[in-house]
Design a protein around this motif. Structure first.
Motif, PDB file in Angstrom:
ATOM      1  N   TYR A  91      -5.348  -2.130  -6.352  1.00 30.03           N
ATOM      2  CA  TYR A  91      -4.015  -2.442  -5.845  1.00 30.03           C
ATOM      3  C   TYR A  91      -4.224  -3.199  -4.547  1.00 30.03           C
ATOM      4  O   TYR A  91      -5.165  -2.903  -3.799  1.00 30.03           O
ATOM      5  CB  TYR A  91      -3.217  -1.173  -5.554  1.00 30.03           C
ATOM      6  N   VAL A  92      -3.366  -4.158  -4.252  1.00 32.54           N
ATOM      7  CA  VAL A  92      -3.486  -4.921  -3.019  1.00 32.54           C
ATOM      8  C   VAL A  92      -2.146  -4.937  -2.288  1.00 32.54           C
ATOM      9  O   VAL A  92      -1.083  -4.829  -2.897  1.00 32.54           O
ATOM     10  CB  VAL A  92      -3.958  -6.382  -3.272  1.00 32.54           C
ATOM     11  N   SER A  93      -2.256  -5.062  -0.972  1.00 30.33           N
ATOM     12  CA  SER A  93      -1.089  -5.177  -0.108  1.00 30.33           C
ATOM     13  C   SER A  93      -1.381  -6.306   0.863  1.00 30.33           C
ATOM     14  O   SER A  93      -2.332  -6.220   1.647  1.00 30.33           O
ATOM     15  CB  SER A  93      -0.861  -3.868   0.646  1.00 30.33           C
ATOM     16  N   PHE A  94      -0.595  -7.358   0.798  1.00 29.40           N
ATOM     17  CA  PHE A  94      -0.808  -8.495   1.688  1.00 29.40           C
ATOM     18  C   PHE A  94      -0.409  -8.125   3.111  1.00 29.40           C
ATOM     19  O   PHE A  94       0.438  -7.250   3.321  1.00 29.40           O
ATOM     20  CB  PHE A  94      -0.037  -9.718   1.194  1.00 29.40           C
ATOM     21  N   ARG A  95      -1.030  -8.798   4.071  1.00 29.97           N
ATOM     22  CA  ARG A  95      -0.793  -8.534   5.489  1.00 29.97           C
ATOM     23  C   ARG A  95      -0.331  -9.810   6.169  1.00 29.97           C
ATOM     24  O   ARG A  95      -0.798 -10.893   5.845  1.00 29.97           O
ATOM     25  CB  ARG A  95      -2.073  -8.093   6.190  1.00 29.97           C
ATOM     26  N   ASP A  96       0.543  -9.632   7.133  1.00 30.91           N
ATOM     27  CA  ASP A  96       0.935 -10.718   8.033  1.00 30.91           C
ATOM     28  C   ASP A  96       0.531 -10.276   9.429  1.00 30.91           C
ATOM     29  O   ASP A  96       1.293  -9.598  10.113  1.00 30.91           O
ATOM     30  CB  ASP A  96       2.439 -10.955   7.951  1.00 30.91           C
ATOM     31  N   PRO A  97      -0.700 -10.608   9.849  1.00 32.84           N
ATOM     32  CA  PRO A  97      -1.177 -10.115  11.143  1.00 32.84           C
ATOM     33  C   PRO A  97      -0.383 -10.660  12.329  1.00 32.84           C
ATOM     34  O   PRO A  97      -0.275 -10.002  13.355  1.00 32.84           O
ATOM     35  CB  PRO A  97      -2.636 -10.558  11.193  1.00 32.84           C
ATOM     36  N   ALA A  98       0.192 -11.832  12.185  1.00 32.15           N
ATOM     37  CA  ALA A  98       0.957 -12.415  13.288  1.00 32.15           C
ATOM     38  C   ALA A  98       2.182 -11.575  13.623  1.00 32.15           C
ATOM     39  O   ALA A  98       2.605 -11.513  14.776  1.00 32.15           O
ATOM     40  CB  ALA A  98       1.370 -13.846  12.942  1.00 32.15           C
ATOM     41  N   ASN A  99       2.751 -10.928  12.602  1.00 27.82           N
ATOM     42  CA  ASN A  99       3.940 -10.110  12.814  1.00 27.82           C
ATOM     43  C   ASN A  99       3.672  -8.624  12.603  1.00 27.82           C
ATOM     44  O   ASN A  99       4.617  -7.837  12.546  1.00 27.82           O
ATOM     45  CB  ASN A  99       5.058 -10.572  11.868  1.00 27.82           C
ATOM     46  N   ALA A 100       2.409  -8.250  12.451  1.00 25.31           N
ATOM     47  CA  ALA A 100       1.994  -6.850  12.240  1.00 25.31           C
ATOM     48  C   ALA A 100       2.749  -6.203  11.081  1.00 25.31           C
ATOM     49  O   ALA A 100       3.260  -5.096  11.179  1.00 25.31           O
ATOM     50  CB  ALA A 100       2.177  -6.040  13.513  1.00 25.31           C
ATOM     51  N   VAL A 101       2.791  -6.924   9.947  1.00 25.26           N
ATOM     52  CA  VAL A 101       3.517  -6.445   8.771  1.00 25.26           C
ATOM     53  C   VAL A 101       2.538  -6.268   7.612  1.00 25.26           C
ATOM     54  O   VAL A 101       1.719  -7.156   7.341  1.00 25.26           O
ATOM     55  CB  VAL A 101       4.623  -7.443   8.356  1.00 25.26           C
ATOM     56  N   ASN A 102       2.633  -5.126   6.932  1.00 26.50           N
ATOM     57  CA  ASN A 102       1.935  -4.904   5.670  1.00 26.50           C
ATOM     58  C   ASN A 102       2.998  -4.898   4.580  1.00 26.50           C
ATOM     59  O   ASN A 102       3.970  -4.155   4.664  1.00 26.50           O
ATOM     60  CB  ASN A 102       1.198  -3.561   5.672  1.00 26.50           C
ATOM     61  N   TYR A 103       2.802  -5.715   3.568  1.00 28.03           N
ATOM     62  CA  TYR A 103       3.780  -5.807   2.486  1.00 28.03           C
ATOM     63  C   TYR A 103       3.520  -4.730   1.435  1.00 28.03           C
ATOM     64  O   TYR A 103       2.455  -4.112   1.425  1.00 28.03           O
ATOM     65  CB  TYR A 103       3.743  -7.212   1.877  1.00 28.03           C
ATOM     66  N   PRO A 104       4.475  -4.485   0.527  1.00 27.89           N
ATOM     67  CA  PRO A 104       4.307  -3.436  -0.489  1.00 27.89           C
ATOM     68  C   PRO A 104       3.082  -3.677  -1.368  1.00 27.89           C
ATOM     69  O   PRO A 104       2.616  -4.806  -1.533  1.00 27.89           O
ATOM     70  CB  PRO A 104       5.598  -3.535  -1.314  1.00 27.89           C
TER      71      PRO A 104
END
Length: 124
Positions: A91-104
């Motif tokens: 299973y993978v969860s993409f990350r947006d490090p610029a906004n400190a967000v982990n997606y579902p």
């Protein structure tokens, strides 16, 4: 002896539901007071150290539970993602490090192209 690479196309379609059914069982037993995504995040942090060698068409690669990887798309932009394994199923969860967000969390098969997998690199 190294295990044979598992072809991601060989995973049965219902395999993506295994963790969802496990979470539902915990909820019914009142053992988990959180939503599915929060439970998956907790599982990612507490999961066992494991690795699996996979194959998508001709590309062979390894993923590790609890690690963060990146791939690069045709446009050269990098896509970061976390990995968790359930009996060799990723299973993978993409990350947006610029906004400190982990997606579902999403099931791995079909998420990446062969070209992207050829750029796969473990970040940490």
């Amino acid at each position: 002896m190294q295990r044979q690479a598992i072809d991601v196309a060989s995973f049965p379609k219902d395999r993506i539901l295994v963790l969802f059914f496990e979470w539902q069982a915990h909820v019914r037993q009142h053992a988990v007071p959180m939503g599915y995504d929060a439970w998956l995040d907790q599982r990612y942090l507490q999961g066992p150290a494991a690795a699996v060698t996979l194959k998508q068409k001709r590309v062979v690669f390894e993923l590790m539970h609890g690690a963060v990887f990146e791939v690069r798309g045709k446009d050269g932009r990098r896509r970061l993602f976390r990995v968790q394994l359930e009996n060799d199923f990723p299973y993978v969860s993409f990350r947006d490090p610029a906004n400190a967000v982990n997606y579902p969390w999403v099931a791995f098969p079909g998420v990446f192209t062969q070209a992207e997998l050829m750029t796969l690199r473990r970040v940490y």
